[in-house]
Design an enzyme around this catalytic site. Structure first.
Site, mmCIF file in Angstrom:
data_model
loop_
_atom_site.group_PDB
_atom_site.id
_atom_site.type_symbol
_atom_site.label_atom_id
_atom_site.label_comp_id
_atom_site.label_asym_id
_atom_site.label_seq_id
_atom_site.Cartn_x
_atom_site.Cartn_y
_atom_site.Cartn_z
ATOM 1 N N CYS A 6 -9.520 0.120 -0.986
ATOM 2 C CA CYS A 6 -9.141 -0.220 0.349
ATOM 3 C C CYS A 6 -8.800 0.801 1.582
ATOM 4 O O CYS A 6 -8.646 1.891 1.194
ATOM 5 C CB CYS A 6 -7.853 -1.086 0.177
ATOM 6 S SG CYS A 6 -7.178 -2.256 1.368
ATOM 7 N N ASP A 124 1.997 -5.342 -5.725
ATOM 8 C CA ASP A 124 1.937 -4.012 -4.846
ATOM 9 C C ASP A 124 3.382 -3.497 -4.899
ATOM 10 O O ASP A 124 4.275 -4.275 -5.242
ATOM 11 C CB ASP A 124 1.417 -4.218 -3.388
ATOM 12 C CG ASP A 124 0.974 -2.778 -2.780
ATOM 13 O OD1 ASP A 124 0.904 -1.678 -3.525
ATOM 14 O OD2 ASP A 124 0.699 -2.845 -1.960
#
Length: 198
Positions: A6, A124
């Site tokens: 990412c 996360d």
């Protein structure tokens, strides 16, 4: 092991991610040092083979703005990061894009994949993008299905984290950088290799 890299912002980074074997690449449209403009992302998305999922990452943006940017950039998936409710996912369901729900694990987090209508769940760190690991022992009820582990992962610890959490996939951003916001091509390759070997 499904691997998502990412925060990509250049053609070289995208090329390395694809050739290293990443399953998904993420483009950050939220406020971040990794932020990219939709037009720039669209040019990169065109270079990604259809076998690799392109993901737009959003946080704190209303669904109508998410829709506009996602369609303008041409990504194949929308990642809603943070305090989005079920209605936000419902509002975007008709885009035809895959939906990812990215949240930090708290005692109140619903870790059921698809609970908000998403295709994938991403767990996360509470401080997303910080590179800090979170305590995996707090993950007492492991999700089933398509869920990704993120937060403080890097080439040196991803195999250990996979063994402990047993996710379907992993996601990384700061863990493949030489300095904050600057991707390290060698670390990108090493991360994919380490995740695959776990």
């Amino acid at each position: 092991m499904y691997v998502k890299l990412c925060g990509l912002r250049t053609g070289e980074q995208v090329e390395v991610a694809v050739t290293a074997g990443a399953d998904a690449v993420g483009f950050v449209f939220a406020q971040s040092v990794r932020r990219i403009e939709p037009a720039a992302a669209r040019a990169l998305v065109r270079e990604v083979p259809s076998s690799v999922l392109t993901v737009g990452v959003f946080a704190g943006m209303p669904p109508e703005e998410v829709r506009r940017v996602a369609l303008e950039s041409g990504v194949g998936a929308i990642q809603l990061h943070g305090a989005y409710d079920k209605q936000a996912f419902a509002d975007l369901a008709d885009t035809g894009l895959r939906l990812l729900r990215a949240v930090a694990l708290t005692p109140d987090t619903d870790v059921t994949v698809g609970a908000f209508g998403e295709d994938m769940l991403l767990l996360d760190s509470p401080d997303a993008g910080s590179g800090r690991r979170w305590d995996l022992s707090t993950l007492t009820a492991r999700p089933e299905g398509h869920w990704l582990l993120a937060g403080g992962l890097g080439p040196d610890n991803v195999a250990e984290a996979i063994a402990e959490a047993r996710p379907w996939g992993v996601d990384v951003s700061s863990g493949i950088e030489s300095t904050r916001g600057v991707k390290d091509l060698g670390r990108m390759r090493a991360f994919v290799a380490a995740a695959r070997s776990a």
